[in-house]
Scaffold this motif. Structure first.
Motif, PDB file in Angstrom:
ATOM      1  N   ALA A  63       0.811  -1.211   0.000  1.00 54.81           N
ATOM      2  CA  ALA A  63       0.000   0.000   0.000  1.00 54.81           C
ATOM      3  C   ALA A  63       0.850   1.268   0.000  1.00 54.81           C
ATOM      4  O   ALA A  63       0.460   2.296  -0.565  1.00 54.81           O
ATOM      5  N   ARG A  64       2.019   1.214   0.629  1.00 50.18           N
ATOM      6  CA  ARG A  64       2.833   2.413   0.759  1.00 50.18           C
ATOM      7  C   ARG A  64       4.312   2.020   0.788  1.00 50.18           C
ATOM      8  O   ARG A  64       4.677   1.002   1.387  1.00 50.18           O
ATOM      9  N   SER A  65       5.143   2.825   0.152  1.00 50.50           N
ATOM     10  CA  SER A  65       6.570   2.491   0.101  1.00 50.50           C
ATOM     11  C   SER A  65       7.378   3.747  -0.141  1.00 50.50           C
ATOM     12  O   SER A  65       6.845   4.787  -0.556  1.00 50.50           O
ATOM     13  N   VAL A  66       8.676   3.640   0.077  1.00 47.54           N
ATOM     14  CA  VAL A  66       9.594   4.727  -0.252  1.00 47.54           C
ATOM     15  C   VAL A  66      10.960   4.127  -0.583  1.00 47.54           C
ATOM     16  O   VAL A  66      11.457   3.242   0.117  1.00 47.54           O
ATOM     17  N   ALA A  67      11.539   4.564  -1.696  1.00 45.56           N
ATOM     18  CA  ALA A  67      12.867   4.119  -2.117  1.00 45.56           C
ATOM     19  C   ALA A  67      13.854   5.246  -1.836  1.00 45.56           C
ATOM     20  O   ALA A  67      13.627   6.394  -2.235  1.00 45.56           O
ATOM     21  N   LEU A  68      14.932   4.918  -1.144  1.00 45.77           N
ATOM     22  CA  LEU A  68      15.910   5.935  -0.743  1.00 45.77           C
ATOM     23  C   LEU A  68      17.315   5.549  -1.208  1.00 45.77           C
ATOM     24  O   LEU A  68      17.676   4.367  -1.182  1.00 45.77           O
ATOM     25  N   ALA A  76      16.947   5.124  10.300  1.00 48.05           N
ATOM     26  CA  ALA A  76      17.514   4.823  11.615  1.00 48.05           C
ATOM     27  C   ALA A  76      16.989   3.503  12.158  1.00 48.05           C
ATOM     28  O   ALA A  76      17.713   2.750  12.819  1.00 48.05           O
ATOM     29  N   ARG A  77      15.726   3.190  11.887  1.00 46.89           N
ATOM     30  CA  ARG A  77      15.107   1.962  12.399  1.00 46.89           C
ATOM     31  C   ARG A  77      15.867   0.724  11.931  1.00 46.89           C
ATOM     32  O   ARG A  77      15.962  -0.269  12.652  1.00 46.89           O
ATOM     33  N   PHE A  78      16.410   0.793  10.717  1.00 49.31           N
ATOM     34  CA  PHE A  78      17.113  -0.370  10.165  1.00 49.31           C
ATOM     35  C   PHE A  78      18.628  -0.192  10.189  1.00 49.31           C
ATOM     36  O   PHE A  78      19.360  -0.909   9.509  1.00 49.31           O
ATOM     37  N   GLY A  79      19.088   0.789  10.945  1.00 47.27           N
ATOM     38  CA  GLY A  79      20.517   0.932  11.179  1.00 47.27           C
ATOM     39  C   GLY A  79      21.287   1.660  10.105  1.00 47.27           C
ATOM     40  O   GLY A  79      22.514   1.554  10.031  1.00 47.27           O
ATOM     41  N   TYR A  80      20.575   2.427   9.254  1.00 51.55           N
ATOM     42  CA  TYR A  80      21.263   3.197   8.226  1.00 51.55           C
ATOM     43  C   TYR A  80      21.489   4.615   8.729  1.00 51.55           C
ATOM     44  O   TYR A  80      20.621   5.203   9.365  1.00 51.55           O
ATOM     45  N   VAL A 112      16.777  -2.263  -9.425  1.00 48.90           N
ATOM     46  CA  VAL A 112      16.357  -3.225  -8.398  1.00 48.90           C
ATOM     47  C   VAL A 112      17.011  -2.852  -7.071  1.00 48.90           C
ATOM     48  O   VAL A 112      18.230  -2.690  -7.001  1.00 48.90           O
ATOM     49  N   PRO A 113      16.224  -2.690  -6.008  1.00 45.91           N
ATOM     50  CA  PRO A 113      16.803  -2.291  -4.720  1.00 45.91           C
ATOM     51  C   PRO A 113      17.848  -3.281  -4.226  1.00 45.91           C
ATOM     52  O   PRO A 113      17.716  -4.498  -4.396  1.00 45.91           O
ATOM     53  N   ALA A 114      18.902  -2.748  -3.614  1.00 44.62           N
ATOM     54  CA  ALA A 114      19.915  -3.606  -3.007  1.00 44.62           C
ATOM     55  C   ALA A 114      19.346  -4.349  -1.809  1.00 44.62           C
ATOM     56  O   ALA A 114      19.807  -5.445  -1.470  1.00 44.62           O
ATOM     57  N   LYS A 115      18.321  -3.770  -1.184  1.00 42.47           N
ATOM     58  CA  LYS A 115      17.681  -4.379  -0.018  1.00 42.47           C
ATOM     59  C   LYS A 115      16.241  -3.925   0.057  1.00 42.47           C
ATOM     60  O   LYS A 115      15.923  -2.779  -0.249  1.00 42.47           O
ATOM     61  N   VAL A 116      15.352  -4.848   0.451  1.00 42.17           N
ATOM     62  CA  VAL A 116      13.953  -4.519   0.692  1.00 42.17           C
ATOM     63  C   VAL A 116      13.650  -4.761   2.169  1.00 42.17           C
ATOM     64  O   VAL A 116      13.993  -5.817   2.711  1.00 42.17           O
ATOM     65  N   HIS A 117      13.039  -3.777   2.808  1.00 35.75           N
ATOM     66  CA  HIS A 117      12.630  -3.916   4.205  1.00 35.75           C
ATOM     67  C   HIS A 117      11.119  -3.735   4.296  1.00 35.75           C
ATOM     68  O   HIS A 117      10.577  -2.732   3.822  1.00 35.75           O
ATOM     69  N   PHE A 118      10.435  -4.715   4.904  1.00 30.45           N
ATOM     70  CA  PHE A 118       9.002  -4.588   5.142  1.00 30.45           C
ATOM     71  C   PHE A 118       8.749  -3.932   6.497  1.00 30.45           C
ATOM     72  O   PHE A 118       9.465  -4.200   7.476  1.00 30.45           O
ATOM     73  N   VAL A 119       7.748  -3.073   6.539  1.00 29.84           N
ATOM     74  CA  VAL A 119       7.321  -2.449   7.798  1.00 29.84           C
ATOM     75  C   VAL A 119       5.819  -2.649   7.937  1.00 29.84           C
ATOM     76  O   VAL A 119       5.100  -2.738   6.944  1.00 29.84           O
ATOM     77  N   PRO A 130       3.121  -6.475   1.353  1.00 33.34           N
ATOM     78  CA  PRO A 130       1.983  -6.787   0.491  1.00 33.34           C
ATOM     79  C   PRO A 130       1.027  -7.779   1.146  1.00 33.34           C
ATOM     80  O   PRO A 130       1.425  -8.557   2.030  1.00 33.34           O
ATOM     81  N   ALA A 131      -0.216  -7.755   0.696  1.00 36.53           N
ATOM     82  CA  ALA A 131      -1.233  -8.630   1.279  1.00 36.53           C
ATOM     83  C   ALA A 131      -0.874 -10.093   1.085  1.00 36.53           C
ATOM     84  O   ALA A 131      -1.038 -10.915   1.991  1.00 36.53           O
ATOM     85  N   GLU A 132      -0.388 -10.425  -0.118  1.00 36.63           N
ATOM     86  CA  GLU A 132       0.017 -11.813  -0.327  1.00 36.63           C
ATOM     87  C   GLU A 132       1.305 -12.071   0.447  1.00 36.63           C
ATOM     88  O   GLU A 132       2.144 -11.196   0.598  1.00 36.63           O
ATOM     89  N   VAL A 133       1.460 -13.256   0.972  1.00 42.80           N
ATOM     90  CA  VAL A 133       2.586 -13.560   1.858  1.00 42.80           C
ATOM     91  C   VAL A 133       3.837 -13.800   1.019  1.00 42.80           C
ATOM     92  O   VAL A 133       3.980 -14.834   0.363  1.00 42.80           O
ATOM     93  N   ILE A 134       4.731 -12.850   1.017  1.00 42.53           N
ATOM     94  CA  ILE A 134       6.027 -13.025   0.373  1.00 42.53           C
ATOM     95  C   ILE A 134       7.089 -12.459   1.304  1.00 42.53           C
ATOM     96  O   ILE A 134       6.825 -11.577   2.114  1.00 42.53           O
ATOM     97  N   THR A 135       8.285 -12.982   1.190  1.00 42.08           N
ATOM     98  CA  THR A 135       9.380 -12.500   2.020  1.00 42.08           C
ATOM     99  C   THR A 135      10.039 -11.296   1.349  1.00 42.08           C
ATOM    100  O   THR A 135       9.782 -11.007   0.177  1.00 42.08           O
ATOM    101  N   GLU A 136      10.900 -10.633   2.090  1.00 42.34           N
ATOM    102  CA  GLU A 136      11.612  -9.486   1.522  1.00 42.34           C
ATOM    103  C   GLU A 136      12.477  -9.918   0.345  1.00 42.34           C
ATOM    104  O   GLU A 136      12.554  -9.229  -0.677  1.00 42.34           O
ATOM    105  N   ARG A 137      13.131 -11.085   0.479  1.00 42.87           N
ATOM    106  CA  ARG A 137      13.963 -11.570  -0.621  1.00 42.87           C
ATOM    107  C   ARG A 137      13.100 -11.921  -1.839  1.00 42.87           C
ATOM    108  O   ARG A 137      13.482 -11.629  -2.980  1.00 42.87           O
ATOM    109  N   GLU A 138      11.933 -12.507  -1.605  1.00 45.34           N
ATOM    110  CA  GLU A 138      11.038 -12.830  -2.722  1.00 45.34           C
ATOM    111  C   GLU A 138      10.546 -11.550  -3.408  1.00 45.34           C
ATOM    112  O   GLU A 138      10.413 -11.508  -4.628  1.00 45.34           O
ATOM    113  N   ALA A 139      10.284 -10.520  -2.613  1.00 40.96           N
ATOM    114  CA  ALA A 139       9.854  -9.244  -3.191  1.00 40.96           C
ATOM    115  C   ALA A 139      10.939  -8.682  -4.099  1.00 40.96           C
ATOM    116  O   ALA A 139      10.660  -8.184  -5.195  1.00 40.96           O
ATOM    117  N   GLN A 140      12.170  -8.779  -3.671  1.00 41.22           N
ATOM    118  CA  GLN A 140      13.292  -8.300  -4.478  1.00 41.22           C
ATOM    119  C   GLN A 140      13.375  -9.066  -5.802  1.00 41.22           C
ATOM    120  O   GLN A 140      13.577  -8.479  -6.868  1.00 41.22           O
TER     121      GLN A 140
END
Length: 513
Positions: free
Chosen positions: A437-442, A507-511, A482-489, A460-470
């Motif tokens: 529903a909502r995202s931001v690429a930085l 900051a939440r993910f240590g960047y 393609v993002p170097a990393k995907v983080h779900f929140v 996403p509503a369908e169950v996928i992992t961050e690696r699968e999303a990538q």
């Protein structure tokens, strides 16, 4: 008037006519070289004309846009010249791009024919898209009667460049012949010297591809095609030693890697050209110290002005500037303005960089609203005020007292990764299509300081992992997006104005932000 115009009055010509002049002067000289083949100017001119005649028979006319799905090769150079001779414009698509993206862009071009090499044919066969291979063109054009080819204006579209779109879809920039020939015909932006040899390694859909190919073919030089995806120091050293390479284009990120590692691989070159992002003063200083006899240039310019709008030869003093490496003076046929609220500002003041002149694109393909928003008229100030047509870059900068441009960042969210201009909205649109529903690429730098794309998204509503999303994003986005990393929140942290709190996310993910 806060602008500079160089090269006005230089006769404008088409790319293929300029090439024809060179081919007649140096028929036996090597034009394009690959690992297994050397093509002379005479051979390339003859093959291009045969291809042009066949394309006319297939329905290519002035105004046609012909897609080409291929990798760098002598055959690709012949196909592009053939398209131009037939009156068409070419749009090269990377054979490595996801099939869905390629299919969408092919639909936008609405062409009577699609050309491919073997790698492109394999991609389109899998997607069920009709196409004509280079081999088929070669087989059917030999021995056919001569076909009258059309007269083409230098104002006509010659090529399409793709850039990331703020609406979530790629934009096709329509660039005219004069935009290319203003750079590479006599009195262009630099003197390439006698018999230059350029390493030809840029991505085919990028305007650096035009720099590497046409700078050679319009100056009697040789383009040496690099077969692999990445250009690494051992290959550079081999091209200098075995092919006599004299010129090399690098993105600043790759230049940093080479400067920090095997900087000696550049020995023997005449010139290194940087472009696509801001060069590191430290890397430039290291290069100049190691190779004082090699010219080092910084080029600035969006694809809407074709390759470079400004160029600066970098000196040791530049590496000590607090404002960084200058972007430089306008190239021939280019008008440069710094504007605020639609009017030019005095030198020394920062504003939006606006570019005009003969390098200006014709607009975006099938996108009148985006074209009218970016290609505008601005008012100049001074003794002779006037309204001039420009492309508003979205970049910030200032002109010093000498008219040299100094880059000062972006006024929007657009980012640069390895020289590629990227709109985060296109990446965010791709994850939304998966159900987020909502995202931001930085753009977040890694430990070496190299920027990389990190995507934060509501799951996403369908169950996928961050690696699968990538991996799913690889199916719709080119590799450099393609993002170097995907983080779900679970939900996005927001500011009081309801905008996403990017600092808290990082900051939440240590960047570090």
């Amino acid at each position: 008037m806060q602008s500079s115009v160089y090269g006005k009055g230089t006769p404008e010509t088409t790319v293929h006519d300029a090439f024809g002049n060179v081919a007649r002067e140096f028929p036996d000289r090597a034009a394009v070289v690959s690992s297994d083949r050397t093509v002379t100017y005479a051979e390339l001119a003859a093959e291009s004309r045969r291809i042009a005649g066949h394309l006319v028979g297939l329905g290519v006319r002035p105004g046609s846009i012909v897609p080409v799905v291929a990798r760098r090769s002598p055959e690709l150079a012949a196909a592009l010249l053939g398209i131009l001779m037939a009156g068409g414009a070419y749009g090269v698509l990377d054979a490595r791009w996801p099939a869905s993206r390629t299919a969408r862009l092919l639909h936008d071009m609405r062409s009577p024919v699609v050309l491919t090499d073997a790698s492109g044919a394999a991609r389109l066969d899998g997607a069920g898209i009709d196409h004509t291979t280079f081999d088929a063109l070669r087989g059917t054009t030999s021995g056919t009667r001569q076909v009258d080819l059309p007269e083409v204006s230098p104002d006509s579209c010659a090529t399409l460049f793709w850039t990331s779109g703020s609406t979530g879809s790629p934009k096709a920039v329509m660039s005219p012949h004069r935009a290319t020939t203003r750079l590479f015909t006599p009195h262009g932006f630099m003197d390439f010297g006698e018999r230059p040899v350029m390493i030809h390694a840029a991505a085919v859909a990028w305007d650096a591809f035009s720099l590497e190919l046409w700078s050679m073919l319009l100056n009697g030089g040789t383009a040496v095609t690099h077969q692999d995806d990445l250009l690494l120091p051992p290959a550079i050293r081999t091209y200098v030693r075995d092919a006599g390479a004299t010129h090399l284009f690098l993105t600043p990120s790759l230049f940093d890697v080479i400067a920090g590692g095997d900087i000696d691989c550049l020995r023997g070159l005449r010139a290194v050209l940087l472009g696509g992002d801001r060069p590191s003063p430290a890397s430039c200083a290291k290069f100049l110290d190691a190779h004082p006899d090699i010219e080092l240039y910084n080029g600035y310019g969006p694809v809407e002005s074709c390759v470079f709008a400004t160029v600066h030869r970098i000196t040791e003093d530049d590496t000590q500037r607090a404002s960084g490496i200058p972007a430089g003076l306008p190239v021939p046929g280019t008008e440069l303005h710094v504007v605020r609220d639609g009017t030019t500002v005095p030198r020394g003041e920062t504003g939006e960089i606006a570019i005009g002149g003969s390098g200006l694109a014709l607009g975006y393909l099938n996108a009148p609203a985006q074209t009218s928003a970016a290609f505008r008229n601005v008012s100049t100030t001074g003794a002779d005020p006037e309204e001039v047509p420009v492309y508003l870059t979205g970049d910030l900068g200032r002109l010093d007292d000498s008219g040299v441009l100094h880059f000062a960042g972006r006024k929007d969210t657009q980012i640069k990764i390895s020289g590629h201009r990227i709109e985060p909205a296109e990446i965010e649109s791709a994850i939304h299509a998966l159900g987020s529903a909502r995202s931001v690429a930085l753009p977040i730098p890694d430990r070496s300081g190299t920027p990389r794309i990190i995507l934060f998204a509501e799951k996403p509503a369908e169950v996928i992992t961050e690696r699968e999303a990538q991996e799913r994003l690889r199916e719709t986005l080119p590799a450099y997006m393609v993002p170097a990393k995907v983080h779900f929140v679970s939900s996005m942290p927001l500011l009081e104005n309801t905008k996403i709190n990017k600092r808290e996310l990082s900051a939440r993910f240590g960047y570090s932000s």
